[in-house]
Enzyme design. Structure first.
Site, PDB file in Angstrom:
ATOM      1  CE  LYS A   1      -4.542   0.661   0.157  1.00  0.00           C
ATOM      2  NZ  LYS A   1      -5.543  -0.174  -0.545  1.00  0.00           N
TER       3      LYS A   1
ATOM      4  N   GLY B   1     -24.022   3.848   2.957  1.00  0.00           N
ATOM      5  CA  GLY B   1     -23.064   4.490   2.069  1.00  0.00           C
ATOM      6  C   GLY B   1     -23.414   4.294   0.614  1.00  0.00           C
TER       7      GLY B   1
ATOM      8  N   GLY C   1     -21.677   5.688  -2.143  1.00  0.00           N
ATOM      9  CA  GLY C   1     -20.602   6.153  -3.007  1.00  0.00           C
ATOM     10  C   GLY C   1     -20.627   5.376  -4.311  1.00  0.00           C
ATOM     11  CB  SER C   2     -18.136   4.978  -7.021  1.00  0.00           C
ATOM     12  OG  SER C   2     -17.070   4.570  -6.179  1.00  0.00           O
ATOM     13  CB  VAL C   3     -18.460   0.485  -4.130  1.00  0.00           C
ATOM     14  CG1 VAL C   3     -18.807  -0.975  -3.877  1.00  0.00           C
ATOM     15  CG2 VAL C   3     -17.084   0.587  -4.768  1.00  0.00           C
ATOM     16  N   GLY C   4     -21.266   1.622  -3.413  1.00  0.00           N
ATOM     17  CA  GLY C   4     -22.557   1.426  -2.771  1.00  0.00           C
ATOM     18  C   GLY C   4     -23.724   1.685  -3.701  1.00  0.00           C
ATOM     19  CE1 TYR C   5     -27.855   6.221  -6.235  1.00  0.00           C
ATOM     20  CE2 TYR C   5     -27.437   5.230  -8.377  1.00  0.00           C
ATOM     21  CZ  TYR C   5     -28.240   5.978  -7.532  1.00  0.00           C
ATOM     22  OH  TYR C   5     -29.443   6.461  -8.002  1.00  0.00           O
TER      23      TYR C   5
END
Length: 364
Positions: free
Chosen positions: A80, A180, A182-186
């Site tokens: 990371k 949430g 966001g881009s993944v949650g939506y």
């Protein structure tokens, strides 16, 4: 805890401190384990309170990537990068190109990708200095933003969880609470609604909530109420450490399966869920779709092949639940056991010295 003590405790291989006065770059690259292959892990940019906080975050995230790659069956290790800075005002071409030179100096031991606070465009700048970066623009033969694949993997993991607990992966009529958007949650909400699920949603951004209500017929809940919603499945897709002493006693769902990283505030909270009979999908297993997707770039990216690999999260989750039941251990401990078994098996047949890895291959 001293840095070398922490590295020894969890078997980290390398920590690189990156500083460039001209661009203002202050970054940490942590490489945890390269037994299975070169370390792959995203580049995060965040306003850390202190240098120590940045180092601790890099180490924690790198170790998590080792487990995620191993559990997903990838021939990759964990690493990371964290950049100290405000992603809204401290980005520059010079900064990311300076980081790219540091990454290139590692000779392929570490490959980066986008993460919190960074974008595809930022990865393109790193790519100007090194080929050891994934998630760059499709014009370079890559996949771009991996959020859709992450959501697909979580969706398939939810189906597998339902299959294990209810005997069917049909989600029609199931009440799913998404924390949430966001881009993944939506995107997860879109997939779940397409499967007939009834959605309850919460997000700190009211615009996203209103959008989900209008597009999916979702029921809006206050952020503080979403984890304790009356539902079948809770999908944490926002912050980490949301499963803790305060929230776990209030959870009414039978399944917890979402995309957020580090959902358990502490390891013991996974034990608490197990004791309550709540089926927990370990986050680093169910949310591995994005990693699987960008890892496919190393073979020359093919969308259908990448999607097929992400779909396998369904079988991986079922195998994990089976192991948990057979060993009579919580699912998060079964996931660790599954990942470490694969690493230890490969460690016996491969050299673990800090040697040179085969150069990255990227199809054009």
């Amino acid at each position: 805890m001293e840095l070398f003590t922490r590295m020894a405790q969890y078997d980290y291989e390398q920590v690189v401190f990156c500083y460039d006065e001209a661009s203002g770059l202050r970054a940490v690259i942590a490489i945890h384990d390269t037994t299975l292959g070169p370390a792959l892990g995203g580049c995060r940019m965040w306003t850390y309170p202190s240098e120590e906080d940045a180092v601790v975050d890099a180490l924690r995230l790198a170790r998590g990537m080792t487990y995620k790659a191993a559990a997903a069956g990838l021939n990759l290790g964990g690493g990371k990068t964290v950049i100290m800075g405000d992603p809204r005002k401290d980005k520059s071409e010079a900064l990311f190109r300076a980081l790219g030179r540091y990454i290139h100096s590692l000779g392929g031991r570490y490959i980066t990708a986008e993460d919190v606070g960074t974008t595809v465009q930022d990865m393109d700048l790193i790519h100007l200095e090194t080929p050891y970066v994934c998630g760059i623009s499709p014009s370079y033969g890559s996949s771009g933003n991996p959020s859709g694949m992450t959501a697909l993997g979580v969706f398939r993991g939810i189906q597998a969880s339902a299959k294990y607990l209810y005997g069917t992966d049909d989600l029609a009529g199931r009440r799913v609470a998404i924390q949430g958007l966001g881009s993944v949650g939506y995107e997860l909400a879109r997939l779940l609604r397409g499967a007939g699920a009834q959605l309850l949603v919460a997000d700190v951004n009211p615009v996203q909530v209103e959008r989900a209500v209008n597009e999916f017929g979702a029921q809006a809940l206050a952020p503080q109420d979403i984890l304790s919603a009356d539902c079948d499945i809770v999908a944490p897709c926002a912050l980490g450490a949301v499963l803790n002493d305060e929230t776990i006693p209030r959870i009414r769902a039978q399944i917890i399966a979402g995309s957020a990283n580090n959902q358990l505030a502490e390891e013991r909270h996974g034990d608490m869920l197990h004791e309550r009979g709540i089926l927990y999908a370990p986050d680093y297993v169910i949310n591995a779709g994005g990693l699987i997707n960008v890892a496919d770039e190393l073979e020359g990216y093919h969308p259908d092949r990448a999607r097929s690999k992400v779909e396998r999260i369904y079988e991986i989750m079922l195998n994990l639940y089976k192991l948990s039941a057979e060993r009579r251990i919580p699912t998060h401990r079964a996931a660790d056991e599954m990942a470490m078994k694969r690493i230890e098996t490969l460690r016996q047949v491969r050299s673990t010295h800090l040697g040179h890895h085969e150069p990255l291959r990227r199809g054009r």
